[in-house]
Design an enzyme around this catalytic site. Structure first.
Site, PDB file in Angstrom:
ATOM      1  N   GLY A  25       0.822  -1.202   0.000  1.00  0.00           N
ATOM      2  CA  GLY A  25       0.000   0.000   0.000  1.00  0.00           C
ATOM      3  C   GLY A  25       0.853   1.247   0.000  1.00  0.00           C
ATOM      4  N   MET A  27       1.805   3.121   2.418  1.00  0.00           N
ATOM      5  CA  MET A  27       2.752   3.283   3.515  1.00  0.00           C
ATOM      6  C   MET A  27       3.858   2.243   3.504  1.00  0.00           C
ATOM      7  SD  MET A  27       0.322   4.293   6.724  1.00  0.00           S
ATOM      8  CE  MET A  27       1.731   4.592   7.771  1.00  0.00           C
ATOM      9  N   ASP A 138      -9.043   4.887   7.123  1.00  0.00           N
ATOM     10  CA  ASP A 138      -8.954   4.234   5.812  1.00  0.00           C
ATOM     11  C   ASP A 138      -9.846   2.997   5.788  1.00  0.00           C
ATOM     12  OD1 ASP A 138      -6.312   2.795   3.727  1.00  0.00           O
ATOM     13  OD2 ASP A 138      -8.153   3.871   3.195  1.00  0.00           O
TER      14      ASP A 138
END
Length: 679
Positions: A25, A27, A138
């Site tokens: 993702g 991050m 999220d």
């Protein structure tokens, strides 16, 4: 979806061996991993560009600390983290099941009890997350996973570390997926996001689950954002009270949305008919209702307009009263396939067997539901003559079961102290940053309450019962909010508990110095063995007497089907949960269920969980068989139990958490395990 490690991926991280990739993702990357003989875990490794930013590390450290306090009600528990590692990482429970978007993509929109179950599960998770002072930021279908059909929310608590670090976020960037973002998140000057943004995301997620599309779908992210800001949601296909709740959650103004706690109350009020949910999910939801601080964003945003927030509080309170008066007690039965359609609730089904759980049994003589660990101050949990707990100065707690226990309960354990400067400690009803403690010291026995603001002594008794080296049998029972402590069968302390917001929580064991030794940096130590944590039930319904009980795998010679929660070959231990496993016809004959098109009788195989989790020793070389590699050749008649040999490490990896096996025991020692294959 697992995929092989890529060239350049580390082979290990922080003592965890990396086995496969789970995803990637904004991050960082997520890996499947394992430490020693421990369970499989999901490890999120942060990207190097964030690792070099001290502001990010500080935020990451703070958010991880908060996430650690989230109770595991429909969430993947946070297990470990190292914000100071060269590449910071977070370790969470591995949920071996499909995501909500995968289920909808393969099977189409959800309906009836299945959709309502997802709505309740995600609202339960948000209640637990917000109650610990965390905002998810999220929430989306990819972050809702299914473990044997029960939803669990993942990836909470660390998104803010990235979003508030200006070096990595720009005016046109933010953490999250546009289709599930609340209108206030598109305000470039509005950086103070509240839990109401997660409630909006809940509405978008449930709309997607029930219709197969997002409620503000457009041709591009920019157009989607514009619809979120200016247009009403498209909820075509959703009907009934759930559609009304989704519409309220998708209100443009944050103050007009219910909190997660209010939302959960209203959802449980709909827990009837086609909206009924199964017992494990219902109990998780009810425990979440009663724990934590239920953060709604108060103090972070303006007062609501027109009294709308007060109206929601009144509705939620009325709902809670209605639920208590109704005494909701519905049950649902799960098919073995994790994504199969749940079966309808059976209001006349008796509770099978005598176990009503959750119920935890562990001799504490080897890694199982408790494990070896060290803390930052030199404290150590190890296994020698039981669970050995030592600390050089400060009090410490040993990591153990993540299960939460509610209502009347009993905690029994054998305790001995290493020296006169030591106190053994039992932490109970631990939720968020509040808990109760039982201190067992050489000259005093005490119950304490530790809250977010202050610590108080609930009651104490001067009793010289715990001489060093003397093993005592301790039972802490809580009934009707009165805690009673007995030592070797005699009651020594009884006090009323003082915090009505703590009716449920985790249980842990620890050690610390006596009051006199706290300022002396004197080492303390204690041993605990034979732990059993169980509910206190006044009676089992008489109708249960006609139902075959779960097999007691702790005693005698047995062969039965169990659910494996962890297999640790090197430690020679396995954590199992007895289940009832039978064909649909056998099930309906046993429970006197009439055969209809939607009844359990039509299912090929069914299980009923006992919710009693037991750590068992294994023999030095148990016979292990499997069907994993070749079901056609290795599945025994009637195509349920594996027959081909498999190594212990491979079986442990393949079973993961909640794998089914046929287990054979001799005097409580596991001598054989064969995985169960369901075609």
């Amino acid at each position: 979806m697992k995929s092989p490690l890529r060239p350049g991926d580390p082979a290990s991280l922080g003592g965890y061996r990396l086995l496969a990739r789970l995803g990637e993702g904004g991050m960082g990357s997520v890996f499947l991993g394992r430490r020693d003989d421990g369970p499989l875990v999901a490890i999120k490794m942060i990207k190097p560009e964030y690792a070099h930013d001290e502001e990010f590390r500080g935020r990451f450290r703070s958010e991880v600390k908060r996430a650690w306090q989230v109770p595991p009600f429909c969430t993947a528990a946070v297990l470990d983290a190292d914000p100071d590692h060269r590449t910071p990482y977070l370790v969470v429970e591995y949920v071996d099941g499909p995501s909500l978007d995968e289920v909808v993509a393969h099977e189409g929109p959800l309906a009836d009890s299945r959709l309502h179950g997802v709505a309740v599960g995600v609202a339960t998770a948000l209640t637990a997350i917000h109650g610990a002072g965390v905002i998810h930021r999220d929430l989306k279908p990819q972050n809702v996973l299914f473990a044997l059909g029960t939803p669990k929310v993942i990836d909470f608590g660390i998104a803010r570390a990235l979003e508030v670090t200006s070096q990595h976020t720009h005016p046109d960037q933010m953490v999250g997926t546009v289709a599930y973002m609340a209108p206030e998140r598109f305000d470039g000057d509005h950086r103070d996001i509240t839990p109401a943004a997660d409630v909006f995301a809940w509405g978008a997620v449930i709309a997607y689950a029930g219709t197969g599309r997002t409620p503000f779908r457009a041709d591009s992210p920019v157009a989607t954002a514009a619809r979120i800001l200016t247009q009403p949601p498209d909820l075509t296909g959703l009907t009934g009270p759930l559609a009304d709740l989704v519409a309220l959650a998708l209100s443009k103004v944050p103050e007009d949305r219910p909190t997660a706690h209010e939302l959960l109350n209203l959802l449980l009020a709909q827990n009837t008919g086609s909206g009924a949910i199964g017992r494990p999910l219902r109990e998780a939801a009810e425990a979440a209702q009663l724990s934590g601080r239920h953060v709604s964003g108060a103090g972070l945003r303006p007062e609501p307009r027109g009294g709308r927030r007060r109206t929601w509080a009144i509705i939620a309170a009325a709902t809670a009263v209605t639920l208590l008066a109704a005494g909701v007690g519905l049950f649902s039965r799960r098919n073995l396939e994790p994504t199969a359609q749940p079966l309808p609730a059976l209001t006349t089904m008796p509770v099978p067997g005598a176990v009503r759980g959750p119920w935890v049994v562990d001799a504490l003589d080897r890694p199982g539901q408790w494990r070896a660990a060290t803390d930052d101050y030199g404290g150590r949990c190890s296994f020698k003559n039981g669970l050995a707990m030592t600390t050089p100065s400060f009090a410490m707690v040993c990591p153990g079961t993540t299960r939460s226990f509610a209502g009347d309960q009993s905690i029994s354990v054998d305790v001995s102290l290493d020296n006169a400067r030591s106190c053994a400690e039992v932490q109970f009803r631990s939720a968020g940053d509040s808990s109760y403690w039982l201190d067992l010291c050489p000259r005093v026995i005490r119950i304490r309450h530790e809250g977010a603001v202050r610590n108080t002594t609930v009651g104490s008794a001067e009793q010289a019962l715990f001489a060093p080296g003397k093993r005592r049998a301790v039972v802490l029972s809580v009934r009707d909010e009165v805690a009673s402590v007995s030592v070797d069968g005699a009651v020594v302390l009884e006090r009323k508990l003082t915090d009505p917001s703590l009716p449920a929580g985790k249980v842990a064991f620890g050690v610390g110095p006596t009051d006199e030794a706290k300022d002396q940096d004197a080492p303390a130590g204690a041993h605990v063995t034979r732990a059993e944590i169980r509910p206190i039930e006044d009676a089992v319904p008489s109708s249960a007497g006609t139902v075959p009980p779960f097999t007691d795998v702790r005693r005698g010679n047995t062969k039965s089907i169990v659910k494996v929660h962890g297999y640790f070959p090197k430690a020679r231990s396995v954590v199992v949960e007895p289940v009832l496993f039978m064909t649909g016809d056998e099930y309906c004959d046993t429970f006197k269920v009439k055969s209809t098109s939607d009844a359990p009788c039509e299912q090929a195989w069914l299980t009923e969980d006992s919710r009693m989790v037991v750590t068992l020793p294994t023999s030095a070389a148990p016979r292990l068989t499997s069907t994993f590699d070749d079901p056609g050749r290795c599945a025994g008649d009637p195509v349920t139990v594996g027959t081909c040999a498999i190594g212990p490490e491979k079986l442990a990896e393949r079973l993961g958490n909640n794998g089914l096996v046929e287990v054979t025991t001799t005097n409580g020692i596991v001598t054989a395990m064969a995985d169960v294959y369901v075609p």
